[in-house]
Design a protein around this motif. Structure first.
Motif, PDB file in Angstrom:
ATOM      1  N   ALA A 187     -11.056   7.550  11.186  1.00 59.38           N
ATOM      2  CA  ALA A 187     -10.865   8.312  12.428  1.00 59.38           C
ATOM      3  C   ALA A 187      -9.654   7.805  13.198  1.00 59.38           C
ATOM      4  O   ALA A 187      -8.842   8.605  13.689  1.00 59.38           O
ATOM      5  CB  ALA A 187     -12.131   8.216  13.280  1.00 59.38           C
ATOM      6  N   ARG A 188      -9.528   6.467  13.306  1.00 60.09           N
ATOM      7  CA  ARG A 188      -8.381   5.916  14.032  1.00 60.09           C
ATOM      8  C   ARG A 188      -7.071   6.247  13.333  1.00 60.09           C
ATOM      9  O   ARG A 188      -6.071   6.580  13.992  1.00 60.09           O
ATOM     10  CB  ARG A 188      -8.534   4.394  14.166  1.00 60.09           C
ATOM     11  CG  ARG A 188      -9.640   3.936  15.113  1.00 60.09           C
ATOM     12  CD  ARG A 188      -9.412   4.449  16.535  1.00 60.09           C
ATOM     13  NE  ARG A 188      -8.155   4.018  17.086  1.00 60.09           N
ATOM     14  CZ  ARG A 188      -8.002   2.914  17.821  1.00 60.09           C
ATOM     15  NH1 ARG A 188      -9.046   2.149  18.084  1.00 60.09           N
ATOM     16  NH2 ARG A 188      -6.825   2.591  18.316  1.00 60.09           N
ATOM     17  N   GLU A 189      -7.059   6.165  12.000  1.00 67.06           N
ATOM     18  CA  GLU A 189      -5.827   6.481  11.264  1.00 67.06           C
ATOM     19  C   GLU A 189      -5.433   7.937  11.467  1.00 67.06           C
ATOM     20  O   GLU A 189      -4.260   8.260  11.721  1.00 67.06           O
ATOM     21  CB  GLU A 189      -6.011   6.194   9.774  1.00 67.06           C
ATOM     22  CG  GLU A 189      -4.744   6.482   8.963  1.00 67.06           C
ATOM     23  CD  GLU A 189      -4.956   6.391   7.464  1.00 67.06           C
ATOM     24  OE1 GLU A 189      -3.984   6.667   6.720  1.00 67.06           O
ATOM     25  OE2 GLU A 189      -6.090   6.090   7.027  1.00 67.06           O
ATOM     26  N   LEU A 190      -6.412   8.827  11.366  1.00 63.58           N
ATOM     27  CA  LEU A 190      -6.125  10.249  11.521  1.00 63.58           C
ATOM     28  C   LEU A 190      -5.644  10.573  12.928  1.00 63.58           C
ATOM     29  O   LEU A 190      -4.679  11.319  13.117  1.00 63.58           O
ATOM     30  CB  LEU A 190      -7.385  11.055  11.192  1.00 63.58           C
ATOM     31  CG  LEU A 190      -7.291  12.580  11.280  1.00 63.58           C
ATOM     32  CD1 LEU A 190      -6.238  13.116  10.319  1.00 63.58           C
ATOM     33  CD2 LEU A 190      -8.645  13.214  10.984  1.00 63.58           C
ATOM     34  N   LEU A 191      -6.302   9.976  13.925  1.00 63.57           N
ATOM     35  CA  LEU A 191      -5.959  10.275  15.321  1.00 63.57           C
ATOM     36  C   LEU A 191      -4.683   9.587  15.781  1.00 63.57           C
ATOM     37  O   LEU A 191      -3.913  10.152  16.569  1.00 63.57           O
ATOM     38  CB  LEU A 191      -7.121   9.868  16.226  1.00 63.57           C
ATOM     39  CG  LEU A 191      -8.410  10.682  16.048  1.00 63.57           C
ATOM     40  CD1 LEU A 191      -9.551  10.022  16.819  1.00 63.57           C
ATOM     41  CD2 LEU A 191      -8.215  12.128  16.491  1.00 63.57           C
ATOM     42  N   ASP A 192      -4.445   8.351  15.302  1.00 67.76           N
ATOM     43  CA  ASP A 192      -3.300   7.574  15.791  1.00 67.76           C
ATOM     44  C   ASP A 192      -2.044   7.761  14.955  1.00 67.76           C
ATOM     45  O   ASP A 192      -0.941   7.928  15.488  1.00 67.76           O
ATOM     46  CB  ASP A 192      -3.647   6.078  15.833  1.00 67.76           C
ATOM     47  CG  ASP A 192      -4.748   5.764  16.828  1.00 67.76           C
ATOM     48  OD1 ASP A 192      -5.047   6.634  17.659  1.00 67.76           O
ATOM     49  OD2 ASP A 192      -5.314   4.658  16.754  1.00 67.76           O
ATOM     50  N   ALA A 193      -2.209   7.715  13.619  1.00 67.19           N
ATOM     51  CA  ALA A 193      -1.038   7.797  12.746  1.00 67.19           C
ATOM     52  C   ALA A 193      -0.865   9.180  12.129  1.00 67.19           C
ATOM     53  O   ALA A 193       0.220   9.515  11.644  1.00 67.19           O
ATOM     54  CB  ALA A 193      -1.150   6.755  11.629  1.00 67.19           C
ATOM     55  N   GLY A 194      -1.917   9.954  12.132  1.00 68.72           N
ATOM     56  CA  GLY A 194      -1.837  11.280  11.524  1.00 68.72           C
ATOM     57  C   GLY A 194      -1.806  11.244  10.013  1.00 68.72           C
ATOM     58  O   GLY A 194      -1.393  12.202   9.365  1.00 68.72           O
ATOM     59  N   THR A 195      -2.279  10.130   9.441  1.00 67.79           N
ATOM     60  CA  THR A 195      -2.305   9.983   7.981  1.00 67.79           C
ATOM     61  C   THR A 195      -3.754   9.829   7.510  1.00 67.79           C
ATOM     62  O   THR A 195      -4.676   9.735   8.320  1.00 67.79           O
ATOM     63  CB  THR A 195      -1.463   8.775   7.536  1.00 67.79           C
ATOM     64  OG1 THR A 195      -1.919   7.605   8.243  1.00 67.79           O
ATOM     65  CG2 THR A 195       0.009   9.002   7.866  1.00 67.79           C
ATOM     66  N   TYR A 196      -3.940   9.743   6.171  1.00 69.36           N
ATOM     67  CA  TYR A 196      -5.281   9.856   5.613  1.00 69.36           C
ATOM     68  C   TYR A 196      -5.556   8.843   4.493  1.00 69.36           C
ATOM     69  O   TYR A 196      -6.459   9.030   3.677  1.00 69.36           O
ATOM     70  CB  TYR A 196      -5.507  11.276   5.046  1.00 69.36           C
ATOM     71  CG  TYR A 196      -4.663  12.335   5.707  1.00 69.36           C
ATOM     72  CD1 TYR A 196      -4.969  12.789   6.994  1.00 69.36           C
ATOM     73  CD2 TYR A 196      -3.537  12.849   5.070  1.00 69.36           C
ATOM     74  CE1 TYR A 196      -4.191  13.748   7.621  1.00 69.36           C
ATOM     75  CE2 TYR A 196      -2.744  13.810   5.685  1.00 69.36           C
ATOM     76  CZ  TYR A 196      -3.067  14.251   6.968  1.00 69.36           C
ATOM     77  OH  TYR A 196      -2.288  15.184   7.599  1.00 69.36           O
ATOM     78  N   ASP A 197      -4.791   7.776   4.455  1.00 71.64           N
ATOM     79  CA  ASP A 197      -4.909   6.836   3.343  1.00 71.64           C
ATOM     80  C   ASP A 197      -6.295   6.196   3.248  1.00 71.64           C
ATOM     81  O   ASP A 197      -6.731   5.810   2.164  1.00 71.64           O
ATOM     82  CB  ASP A 197      -3.848   5.731   3.461  1.00 71.64           C
ATOM     83  CG  ASP A 197      -2.435   6.268   3.273  1.00 71.64           C
ATOM     84  OD1 ASP A 197      -2.307   7.361   2.678  1.00 71.64           O
ATOM     85  OD2 ASP A 197      -1.473   5.610   3.722  1.00 71.64           O
TER      86      ASP A 197
END
Length: 287
Positions: free
Chosen positions: A258-268
């Protein structure tokens, strides 16, 4: 509490399942339990090869949006247990915390509900929370023994050899070590418990002392940094539980993704997810 989808509602079938679960507790050849908290996690654990499924009260509580520590309603908790039983083909043991009851008679009522849900084992802990017991960390030995005896009597009256795992929180709550643990273990086994669970004790010397001093199967709690299953088996442990650690790891992935998607816009973070088709097929299987 009933579970109409479970064949284990049949008393003879439930008795046979309970005997099968009991037979899995062998010192030196431990029952390994990657604890589950809902029907999906239970089916995944079973699919991975687990011989039985045990619930984690913490994971179950979190899945219902509630904090752990005797805050769950009995019906809510055992409703999940019933769904887990219906989802798998292996025996199920329910972590019922302190018994979801104020007194021994209430614990007996909970055990009857556990059996109605189709589970064949329970964990009953001696920890106290909040204002219980005037702030003491553990329930007095005699009082806890009475609660275990009530659980045993309820199961015996139903004709089911329910496996009662007496959890002793001396190590987790900083309320004693070996001597206090052995004293409690002896009292709880005499009251009708079948095995003893001592979370927080993983040091090999401590585990070996507990194995030698307890007249029943020993269950230990594992996680990162604990001895391996093979090492604990060599010490004579009969049951190994992951407790809430798998649920914690699963929720950590939700947080990272969730943090990656919301903060960086990535999905790794989502790279190693279970295949959709494989998971959907597993969940679509008839139990």
């Amino acid at each position: 509490m009933t579970n109409p989808h479970s064949l284990r509602m049949n008393p003879d079938s439930l008795r046979e399942t309970a005997l099968a679960f009991r037979a899995l507790h062998v010192p030196g050849r431990p029952l390994v339990l990657p604890n589950a908290w809902d029907a999906a996690s239970a089916r995944i654990v079973e699919g991975a090869g687990a011989a039985a499924v045990a619930t984690t009260s913490a994971g179950l509580a979190w899945g219902l949006g509630t904090a752990d520590g005797n805050r769950l309603d009995r019906d809510a908790a055992l409703g999940v247990v019933g769904r887990i039983v219906a989802a798998v083909r292996v025996p199920v043991s329910a972590d019922i915390e302190s018994g979801y009851a104020q007194d021994a008679q209430g614990v007996a009522d909970t055990v009857r509900a556990v059996l109605a849900a189709g589970a064949v084992g329970v964990n009953i802990e001696d920890a106290l929370y909040g204002d219980e017991g005037g702030g003491a960390p553990l329930r007095p030995v005699a009082e806890q023994a009475e609660r275990i005896a009530a659980a045993r009597a309820a199961a015996d009256a139903a004709g089911v050899p329910l496996y009662i795992n007496a959890r002793i929180d001396t190590y987790l709550r900083g309320a004693g070590k070996i001597e206090e643990t052995l004293e409690r273990a002896a009292a709880f086994l005499a009251a009708g418990a079948d095995g003893v669970f001592v979370p927080g004790a993983v040091d090999p010397v401590t585990v070996k002392t507990l194995v030698e001093g307890i007249e029943g199967p020993l269950n230990v709690l594992v996680g990162p940094g604990a001895p391996s299953v093979a090492e604990l088996a060599a010490l004579g442990v009969a049951r190994i539980s992951a407790g809430s650690s798998i649920a914690q790891a699963a929720h950590a992935l939700v947080h990272r993704a969730a943090r990656e998607l919301l903060d960086a816009g990535t999905y790794d973070s989502l790279t190693d997810g279970l295949d959709y088709g494989e998971l959907n097929t597993l969940m679509g299987r008839s139990s």
